[in-house]
Design a protein around this motif. Structure first.
Motif, PDB file in Angstrom:
ATOM      1  N   ALA A   1       0.838  -1.208   0.000  1.00  0.00           N
ATOM      2  CA  ALA A   1       0.000   0.000   0.000  1.00  0.00           C
ATOM      3  C   ALA A   1       0.871   1.256   0.000  1.00  0.00           C
ATOM      4  CB  ALA A   1      -0.951  -0.010   1.194  1.00  0.00           C
ATOM      5  N   ASN A   2       1.987   1.234   0.703  1.00  0.00           N
ATOM      6  CA  ASN A   2       2.906   2.371   0.686  1.00  0.00           C
ATOM      7  C   ASN A   2       3.520   2.549  -0.696  1.00  0.00           C
ATOM      8  OD1 ASN A   2       2.495   3.106   3.337  1.00  0.00           O
ATOM      9  ND2 ASN A   2       4.276   2.016   4.112  1.00  0.00           N
ATOM     10  N   LEU A   3       3.869   1.448  -1.355  1.00  0.00           N
ATOM     11  CA  LEU A   3       4.426   1.510  -2.697  1.00  0.00           C
ATOM     12  C   LEU A   3       3.379   2.036  -3.684  1.00  0.00           C
ATOM     13  CD1 LEU A   3       7.000   0.976  -4.275  1.00  0.00           C
ATOM     14  CD2 LEU A   3       6.224  -1.380  -4.609  1.00  0.00           C
ATOM     15  N   PHE A   4       2.143   1.602  -3.531  1.00  0.00           N
ATOM     16  CA  PHE A   4       1.050   2.107  -4.360  1.00  0.00           C
ATOM     17  C   PHE A   4       0.962   3.622  -4.234  1.00  0.00           C
ATOM     18  CE2 PHE A   4      -3.234   3.514  -5.088  1.00  0.00           C
ATOM     19  CZ  PHE A   4      -3.670   2.784  -6.186  1.00  0.00           C
ATOM     20  N   ALA A   5       0.969   4.131  -2.997  1.00  0.00           N
ATOM     21  CA  ALA A   5       0.888   5.575  -2.769  1.00  0.00           C
ATOM     22  C   ALA A   5       2.085   6.294  -3.386  1.00  0.00           C
ATOM     23  CB  ALA A   5       0.794   5.867  -1.271  1.00  0.00           C
ATOM     24  N   LYS A   6       3.257   5.732  -3.239  1.00  0.00           N
ATOM     25  CA  LYS A   6       4.468   6.329  -3.816  1.00  0.00           C
ATOM     26  C   LYS A   6       4.334   6.447  -5.322  1.00  0.00           C
ATOM     27  CE  LYS A   6       9.398   5.258  -4.478  1.00  0.00           C
ATOM     28  NZ  LYS A   6       9.410   4.962  -5.902  1.00  0.00           N
ATOM     29  N   TYR A   7       3.940   5.364  -5.989  1.00  0.00           N
ATOM     30  CA  TYR A   7       3.767   5.393  -7.442  1.00  0.00           C
ATOM     31  C   TYR A   7       2.663   6.363  -7.855  1.00  0.00           C
ATOM     32  CZ  TYR A   7       6.779   1.262  -7.967  1.00  0.00           C
ATOM     33  OH  TYR A   7       7.836   0.387  -7.966  1.00  0.00           O
ATOM     34  N   LEU A   8       1.611   6.433  -7.082  1.00  0.00           N
ATOM     35  CA  LEU A   8       0.513   7.332  -7.405  1.00  0.00           C
ATOM     36  C   LEU A   8       0.996   8.778  -7.435  1.00  0.00           C
ATOM     37  CD1 LEU A   8      -2.532   7.615  -7.970  1.00  0.00           C
ATOM     38  CD2 LEU A   8      -2.846   7.890  -5.510  1.00  0.00           C
ATOM     39  N   PHE A   9       1.789   9.170  -6.443  1.00  0.00           N
ATOM     40  CA  PHE A   9       2.269  10.551  -6.393  1.00  0.00           C
ATOM     41  C   PHE A   9       3.349  10.833  -7.438  1.00  0.00           C
ATOM     42  CE2 PHE A   9       0.553  10.272  -1.982  1.00  0.00           C
ATOM     43  CZ  PHE A   9      -0.489  11.158  -2.208  1.00  0.00           C
ATOM     44  N   GLU A  10       4.023   9.797  -7.897  1.00  0.00           N
ATOM     45  CA  GLU A  10       5.035   9.982  -8.935  1.00  0.00           C
ATOM     46  C   GLU A  10       4.397  10.042 -10.328  1.00  0.00           C
ATOM     47  OE1 GLU A  10       7.712   6.693  -8.419  1.00  0.00           O
ATOM     48  OE2 GLU A  10       8.756   7.658  -6.764  1.00  0.00           O
ATOM     49  N   MET A  11       3.203   9.502 -10.465  1.00  0.00           N
ATOM     50  CA  MET A  11       2.524   9.430 -11.753  1.00  0.00           C
ATOM     51  C   MET A  11       2.002  10.794 -12.170  1.00  0.00           C
ATOM     52  SD  MET A  11       1.630   6.877 -13.935  1.00  0.00           S
ATOM     53  CE  MET A  11       1.955   5.515 -12.828  1.00  0.00           C
ATOM     54  N   LYS A  12       2.152  11.107 -13.405  1.00  0.00           N
ATOM     55  CA  LYS A  12       1.612  12.360 -13.932  1.00  0.00           C
ATOM     56  C   LYS A  12       0.124  12.166 -14.226  1.00  0.00           C
ATOM     57  CE  LYS A  12       5.571  14.529 -14.372  1.00  0.00           C
ATOM     58  NZ  LYS A  12       6.187  14.669 -13.097  1.00  0.00           N
ATOM     59  N   GLU A  13      -0.657  13.219 -14.045  1.00  0.00           N
ATOM     60  CA  GLU A  13      -2.090  13.151 -14.349  1.00  0.00           C
ATOM     61  C   GLU A  13      -2.264  12.964 -15.849  1.00  0.00           C
ATOM     62  OE1 GLU A  13      -4.665  16.014 -12.713  1.00  0.00           O
ATOM     63  OE2 GLU A  13      -3.726  15.946 -10.742  1.00  0.00           O
ATOM     64  N   GLY A  14      -3.290  12.199 -16.221  1.00  0.00           N
ATOM     65  CA  GLY A  14      -3.618  11.983 -17.624  1.00  0.00           C
ATOM     66  C   GLY A  14      -2.502  11.333 -18.393  1.00  0.00           C
TER      67      GLY A  14
END
Length: 119
Positions: free
Chosen positions: A104-117
């Protein structure tokens, strides 16, 4: 679950909802977000009550700047299939003691690194 699988789940989620904002993702997934005063060791949790919709609860005693992190982490539990039906998964967002917390922490990390759209 391996890192690349988690990354792919984040990628597809961000691509389909066209955002990496955890609050917009929660809305897009029909996840209710509630705010309650909880013990200081509990930053948030997610549960799936009888109606099949997920509910996340964020601890109001943490700094508001952490709300995004906590919600992203809890959405990670949902997307990665960690939440038992009619169950509760309570955690501290920084708890690295179990595989599901690490995921779940890795998911959050990737989510914040991902660009929108992304697509």
């Amino acid at each position: 679950m391996v890192d690349s699988e988690i990354y792919q789940k984040v990628f597809h989620l961000v691509a389909s909802l066209k955002t990496n904002n955890p609050f917009l993702i929660a809305r897009g997934l029909d996840v209710a977000v509630l705010y309650e005063r909880l013990p200081k060791t509990l930053r948030g949790f997610v549960m799936q009550p009888f109606d099949n919709n997920f509910v996340t609860v964020i601890n109001t005693s943490i700094n508001k700047s952490e709300y995004n992190i906590v919600l992203a982490h809890e959405i990670g539990h949902i997307v990665l299939g960690h939440v038992p039906r009619m169950g509760l998964e309570a955690d501290s967002v920084y708890n690295q003691e179990t595989d599901i917390e690490t995921e779940a922490n890795l998911f959050a990390k990737y989510l914040f690194e991902m660009k929108e759209g992304v697509i």
